[in-house]
Scaffold this motif. Sequence first.
Motif, mmCIF file in Angstrom:
data_model
loop_
_atom_site.group_PDB
_atom_site.id
_atom_site.type_symbol
_atom_site.label_atom_id
_atom_site.label_comp_id
_atom_site.label_asym_id
_atom_site.label_seq_id
_atom_site.Cartn_x
_atom_site.Cartn_y
_atom_site.Cartn_z
ATOM 1 N N THR A 383 0.196 -28.991 -45.503
ATOM 2 C CA THR A 383 -0.614 -29.039 -46.736
ATOM 3 C C THR A 383 -1.993 -28.572 -46.346
ATOM 4 N N LEU A 385 -4.079 -30.949 -45.182
ATOM 5 C CA LEU A 385 -4.761 -31.824 -45.552
ATOM 6 C C LEU A 385 -5.640 -32.242 -44.026
ATOM 7 N N SER A 414 -7.139 -31.285 -48.923
ATOM 8 C CA SER A 414 -6.798 -29.872 -48.459
ATOM 9 C C SER A 414 -7.842 -28.999 -48.990
#
Length: 462
Positions: A383, A385, A414
Amino acid sequence: MSSQTPQQLVEAALAASTVDGQITYVTDSSEANLRWASNSLTTNGAMRSRQVVVISFVDGGAGMATGTVARTGTPDIAELVRMSEQAARDAGPAEDAMPLISEAPAGSGDWDAEASTTSIGVFADFAPALGEAFGGARDRGELLFGFAEHQLATTYLGTSTGLRLRHDQPTGRVELNGKSADFGRSVWAGVGTRDFTDVSVAGLAAEVQQKMAWSQRRVELPAGRYETLLPPSTVSDLMIPTYWAMEARDADEGRSVYARTGGGNRIGDRLAQLPLTLRSDPYAPGLETAPFQVVGGSSGSASVFDNGMATPAVDWIRDGVLTNLIRPRAWALRTTAPATAAVDNIILEDPTATASPAEMIARTGRGLLLTTLWYIREVDPQTLLVTGLTRDGVFLVEDGEVTGAVNNFRFNESPVDLLGRATEASRTERTLPREWNDWFSRASMPMLRVPDFNMSSVSPAS
């Protein structure tokens, strides 16, 4: 430094080769710097260095293998070549093996010219202006800390296929910290440059002075999601990991934020609602960088077999849609997709944007102005993140004005998701990343407005 020129070292290494191929490059660097603390210069200096890199290619029958050996200074070239060749013989076949580049790209430089150099003289106008800034800070009872650095690196790359390429890379940066006398308040400003002729010390000092004035009032806020204005430097610190993650192989094999559910990559997917374009261009004014590839080791984003490959301008995201990923030639061949090389700069822009950062602040009802980030670390590659901390200035904006400094936070976001949630962008301007400028300093970015930036916890950092 040896009396041998970089070109002579490259030619000597190539002449000493006994294997199937070789690439050698030599980088001569010179650097000048100033450092200051508590409104006084503390150190200044100039230095020179040299790195020699030899990459040998050996076909052992099962496939081409490579070995790289690098040394600083001026090593014994014959010994360096022997070590590189032995490293290749000891290695297994390279999965990124391709024929070496034999066609010289445009912009390959003057091979015969001497290496470019810098000196402390690059600060001839900067240093007196800095002295004036020190005086202004003393008058206000404030302290200035920081540094200025300028480097000129000339790289000469030669290959057994006949390439002779040269590139001069100037890189400069200034970081300026303002602090109160009791060290209870701290703010930051910075700028990147090629030659210091475009650096306004007065402008940097005025930015620091304004932020110090904003920070006189302290506001405590809890963790939560806040409408947040991300200035260009902060945006660059989030876009750099976004760019570094753009390896096609990771996406194709399902290991990155650019992997498509069910298989393949997300090229063609919309990542931003605004018509944002993220691009790289080796000839972008003020951000110029090498128009060909120079790498000492293979990775998902580069291959030693691709040394000398042209690195033309490329759009990574165009009008909000993912358009390209970084793809060395070997992976491009396996996936029948175009080879796309990384470039050492990035630009994010919204062609419809007309507002300045100041105008975006002026039309903010209530939100945070998040001026710098630090200690950014990846949490989840699928993701993208990342987590990190705010530093040296989180400010509260109310009714279009900055009304005080806010406590620091840890954030979890993100950057790719932020692009999709951004609701406004300013005009793009040259900026200096705060977190990443030791490794990546050439960036132009807008301010972005994000309606719900995630400040996950209050940080005790001051």
